[in-house]
Motif scaffolding. Structure first.
Motif, PDB file in Angstrom:
ATOM      1  N   ALA A 142       0.545  -0.946  -0.312  1.00 28.83           N
ATOM      2  CA  ALA A 142      -0.208  -0.328  -0.271  1.00 28.83           C
ATOM      3  C   ALA A 142       1.167   1.288   0.113  1.00 28.83           C
ATOM      4  O   ALA A 142       1.506   1.429   1.145  1.00 28.83           O
ATOM      5  CB  ALA A 142      -1.046  -0.111   1.009  1.00 28.83           C
ATOM      6  N   HIS A 143       0.473   2.303  -0.673  1.00 29.91           N
ATOM      7  CA  HIS A 143       1.201   3.861  -0.563  1.00 29.91           C
ATOM      8  C   HIS A 143       0.547   4.589  -0.304  1.00 29.91           C
ATOM      9  O   HIS A 143      -0.631   4.954  -0.816  1.00 29.91           O
ATOM     10  CB  HIS A 143       1.822   3.444  -2.359  1.00 29.91           C
ATOM     11  N   LEU A 144       0.703   5.038   1.344  1.00 27.62           N
ATOM     12  CA  LEU A 144      -0.007   6.073   1.350  1.00 27.62           C
ATOM     13  C   LEU A 144       0.756   7.440   1.145  1.00 27.62           C
ATOM     14  O   LEU A 144       1.627   8.161   0.908  1.00 27.62           O
ATOM     15  CB  LEU A 144      -0.249   6.575   3.012  1.00 27.62           C
ATOM     16  N   ASP A 145      -0.858   8.639   0.646  1.00 27.56           N
ATOM     17  CA  ASP A 145       0.082   9.884   0.243  1.00 27.56           C
ATOM     18  C   ASP A 145       0.462  10.583   1.607  1.00 27.56           C
ATOM     19  O   ASP A 145       1.284  11.582   1.322  1.00 27.56           O
ATOM     20  CB  ASP A 145      -1.319  10.603  -0.319  1.00 27.56           C
ATOM     21  N   GLN A 146      -0.250   9.731   2.661  1.00 26.92           N
ATOM     22  CA  GLN A 146       0.318  10.725   4.087  1.00 26.92           C
ATOM     23  C   GLN A 146       1.557  10.526   4.076  1.00 26.92           C
ATOM     24  O   GLN A 146       2.322  10.251   3.780  1.00 26.92           O
ATOM     25  CB  GLN A 146      -0.356  10.087   5.325  1.00 26.92           C
ATOM     26  N   ARG A 147       1.902  11.717   4.314  1.00 26.41           N
ATOM     27  CA  ARG A 147       3.893  12.302   5.001  1.00 26.41           C
ATOM     28  C   ARG A 147       3.724  11.769   6.512  1.00 26.41           C
ATOM     29  O   ARG A 147       3.205  12.701   7.565  1.00 26.41           O
ATOM     30  CB  ARG A 147       3.956  13.485   4.991  1.00 26.41           C
ATOM     31  N   THR A 148       4.382  11.033   6.838  1.00 24.34           N
ATOM     32  CA  THR A 148       4.419   9.735   8.567  1.00 24.34           C
ATOM     33  C   THR A 148       5.889  10.871   8.900  1.00 24.34           C
ATOM     34  O   THR A 148       5.434  10.873  10.767  1.00 24.34           O
ATOM     35  CB  THR A 148       3.889   8.607   8.108  1.00 24.34           C
ATOM     36  N   VAL A 149       6.695  11.407   8.468  1.00 19.96           N
ATOM     37  CA  VAL A 149       7.963  11.627   9.586  1.00 19.96           C
ATOM     38  C   VAL A 149       8.323  12.632   8.439  1.00 19.96           C
ATOM     39  O   VAL A 149       8.779  12.876   7.520  1.00 19.96           O
ATOM     40  CB  VAL A 149       9.221  10.180   9.115  1.00 19.96           C
TER      41      VAL A 149
END
Length: 261
Positions: free
Chosen positions: A206-213
């Motif tokens: 899965a590729h999430l568009d969210q920036r998580t870090v």
């Protein structure tokens, strides 16, 4: 364990490798622990640091943090492998020693890992640009859900160095570890691309568009911040082709085993 509307609660393990990270590891751990549930864990494997990293880690009293000290320096790939092996959770989120987790990271990645064995997200930087510039000058070089359907393009992009997969922004579900572990001896860099290659080959990333870090950029980053020379690029590309061949064999064997059950 209590259940969420999406299904049973999943226990999260964070796998962190440290080496001479005394300046920033406490800030990183704080950003992680504030997101974790009481039943989650952080496994830190220290790669024989020569600074005060072990003392900083020893000062963390949170019972969710477990530190394993390596007697010899093995390099970041083997240290991450050792950290993953030590984990016990349903999902494993990878973490560098010197970044900062952004709010919502844990929950977003866990939800993605309910239906996929690998998750890849995006990042921003600390004290640098909000978005990563791509190799062809793209203003915002990032992954998104559209990439879930581009398996073969993703694999070609990995070999060409044109996919922004970063281990610090990735996670893996425990059932994938039966295939991706152990890391082969020839994997001396880019454990993140090893996981991304597996996820694309198996059709379960899965590729999430969210920036998580928020990634801290400095000269000691394991991922180079400056372009490599032509010879180094060719060597790296050859290694990635070998990764693809190796994992293709592992995926085929795993599928045969599943059919035989």
């Amino acid at each position: 364990m209590p259940e969420s509307p999406a299904g049973p609660a999943l226990r999260v393990s964070v796998a962190m490798a440290t080496y001479n990270g005394a300046r920033h590891v406490a800030e990183q751990l704080a950003s992680i622990l504030e997101q974790l549930a009481p039943h989650d864990e952080v496994v830190v494997v220290d790669d024989a640091s020569t600074d005060d990293t072990r003392d900083v880690l020893a000062s963390v009293t949170d019972p969710r943090v477990r530190v394993v000290e390596s007697p010899v320096n093995r390099g970041y790939v083997r240290t991450f492998e050792a950290a993953i092996v030590e984990t016990t959770g349903d999902v494993v989120l990878l973490s560098d020693q010197d970044d900062v987790w952004l709010p919502g990271r844990r929950d977003a990645m866990v939800e993605a890992l309910r239906d996929h064995q690998v998750v890849a997200t995006n990042l921003t930087t600390l004290g640098g640009p909000d978005a990563l510039q791509g190799p062809f000058g793209q203003a915002d070089w990032r992954l998104g859900p559209r990439d879930d359907r581009r398996r073969w393009a993703n694999l070609l992009g990995i070999i060409a160095g044109l996919r922004p997969y970063y281990g610090c922004a990735m996670g893996v579900r425990r059932d994938a570890l039966e295939v991706v572990l152990p890391f082969p001896d020839h994997l001396v860099e880019s454990h993140d691309l090893w996981l991304a290659t597996y996820g694309n080959l198996a059709g379960t990333i899965a590729h999430l568009d969210q920036r998580t870090v928020a990634r801290r950029l400095h000269d000691d980053n394991a991922t180079p911040t400056r372009p490599r020379g032509p010879r180094a690029v060719l060597v790296s590309r050859a290694r990635l082709v070998r990764v693809l061949v190796d994992l293709a064999g592992r995926v085929r064997r795993a599928r045969r085993t599943d059919r035989a059950r």
